[in-house]
Write a protein that holds these residues in place. Structure first.
Motif, PDB file in Angstrom:
ATOM      1  N   VAL A   1      -3.917  49.702  12.573  1.00 22.49           N
ATOM      2  CA  VAL A   1      -5.081  50.382  13.116  1.00 22.49           C
ATOM      3  C   VAL A   1      -4.729  51.446  14.156  1.00 22.49           C
ATOM      4  O   VAL A   1      -5.302  52.549  14.164  1.00 22.49           O
ATOM      5  CB  VAL A   1      -6.082  49.357  13.690  1.00 22.49           C
ATOM      6  N   ALA A   2      -3.812  51.153  15.060  1.00 18.67           N
ATOM      7  CA  ALA A   2      -3.503  52.080  16.149  1.00 18.67           C
ATOM      8  C   ALA A   2      -2.863  53.372  15.668  1.00 18.67           C
ATOM      9  O   ALA A   2      -2.863  54.369  16.391  1.00 18.67           O
ATOM     10  CB  ALA A   2      -2.587  51.411  17.174  1.00 18.67           C
ATOM     11  N   PHE A   3      -2.340  53.377  14.453  1.00 13.26           N
ATOM     12  CA  PHE A   3      -1.655  54.555  13.924  1.00 13.26           C
ATOM     13  C   PHE A   3      -2.552  55.416  13.029  1.00 13.26           C
ATOM     14  O   PHE A   3      -2.071  56.347  12.390  1.00 13.26           O
ATOM     15  CB  PHE A   3      -0.402  54.137  13.164  1.00 13.26           C
ATOM     16  N   VAL A   4      -3.823  55.109  13.002  1.00 20.53           N
ATOM     17  CA  VAL A   4      -4.777  55.914  12.244  1.00 20.53           C
ATOM     18  C   VAL A   4      -5.347  56.979  13.179  1.00 20.53           C
ATOM     19  O   VAL A   4      -5.935  56.674  14.213  1.00 20.53           O
ATOM     20  CB  VAL A   4      -5.915  55.041  11.675  1.00 20.53           C
ATOM     21  N   HIS A   5      -5.145  58.242  12.828  1.00 16.73           N
ATOM     22  CA  HIS A   5      -5.606  59.351  13.665  1.00 16.73           C
ATOM     23  C   HIS A   5      -7.134  59.371  13.723  1.00 16.73           C
ATOM     24  O   HIS A   5      -7.807  59.012  12.745  1.00 16.73           O
ATOM     25  CB  HIS A   5      -5.087  60.671  13.084  1.00 16.73           C
ATOM     26  N   PRO A   6      -7.716  59.776  14.850  1.00 11.91           N
ATOM     27  CA  PRO A   6      -9.182  59.824  14.949  1.00 11.91           C
ATOM     28  C   PRO A   6      -9.850  60.619  13.825  1.00 11.91           C
ATOM     29  O   PRO A   6     -10.924  60.228  13.351  1.00 11.91           O
ATOM     30  CB  PRO A   6      -9.413  60.488  16.308  1.00 11.91           C
TER      31      PRO A   6
END
Length: 262
Positions: free
Chosen positions: A243-248
């Protein structure tokens, strides 16, 4: 204890680390890109070094200072600037202006989060540019290659950018870590309609629960798996992406694909 040492001890207790030189203060104000015809609020005037640099860059500057020991000094130092008003009080208790405004400041590290929250809830805010702990600025702007919940959740309405870095030796007393210049800009046009924001926010909050170990797995607890898979394919996001590596911007693409008709 010598006066200067006692003063520095008090500043550390209050998380006050002031810039040493006018050159860095001027550079910071340059990065803030102030509107020469606009209203600017400064969080924590301190010794007034940023206030003086900003005075000529805006129509009006309101300098908030909570520490009574600095209020009189600020008023004396800034008295020749007709467009500066020193406000003795807590910035966090101030009502946001109704007119468009900007915020700047060398924010005490201990209150960075509530100051950011205040800005995010200010309807007429144009931009906010702060000196914060470098780690905080990097975390919020994706500089570590990871994105935080707060950044993703607010991305449709605000951009987050790391504008620069300041060595810890540029402050007095010297903090333990370097600082970063964090800039928050409210978008002129939201990336999604306000009417759809709550649905986007719910999706983001679900994604950050970490259920299943990936964003795909988390979203599949609410949406049909096949539908989630199609949305990920449309957004170009791998199914096993953490999740943390998904760009906004990818979050927005997933949201649009999940809610596409047909």
């Amino acid at each position: 204890m010598r006066p200067r040492r006692a003063r520095d001890t008090r500043r550390r207790e209050l998380s006050q680390n002031f810039l040493r030189g006018k050159e860095v203060a001027g550079w910071f104000v340059d990065l803030s890109d102030l509107n020469p015809r606009g209203l600017v609020l400064e969080v924590g005037g301190g010794e007034g070094i940023i206030s003086e640099a900003a005075a000529a860059r805006c129509r009006e500057l309101k300098v908030y200072e909570l520490d009574a020991a600095f209020v009189a000094k600020l008023e004396k130092r800034l008295s020749h600037h007709g467009n500066i008003h020193v406000v003795a009080g807590d910035f966090l208790s101030a009502r946001p202006p109704d007119e468009t405004f900007q915020v700047i400041g060398n924010v005490p590290f201990s209150i960075t989060a509530p100051v950011i929250d205040w800005c995010l809830n200010a309807v007429a805010l144009d931009s906010a540019t702060f000196i914060t702990q470098l780690e905080y600025a990097r975390k919020r702007t994706g500089d570590f290659g990871r994105w935080s919940l707060l950044t993703v959740r607010t991305w449709p309405f605000f951009s987050w950018e790391l504008r620069g870095r300041i060595s810890r030796t540029e402050f007095r007393p010297v903090p333990r870590v370097d600082a970063g210049v964090l800039q928050l800009i409210q978008r002129a046009r939201p990336l999604i309609p306000s009417s759809r924001y709550r649905a986007y926010e719910r999706m983001v909050e679900l994604g950050f629960t970490g259920v299943g170990g990936s964003l795909h797995a988390s979203l599949s607890t609410r949406f049909p798996t096949a539908r989630v898979s199609r949305a990920f394919a449309a957004a170009g996001v791998e199914r096993d992406r953490v999740v943390a590596f998904v760009h906004p911007s990818e979050w927005l693409d997933i949201f649009e694909a999940l809610n596409a008709r047909g």
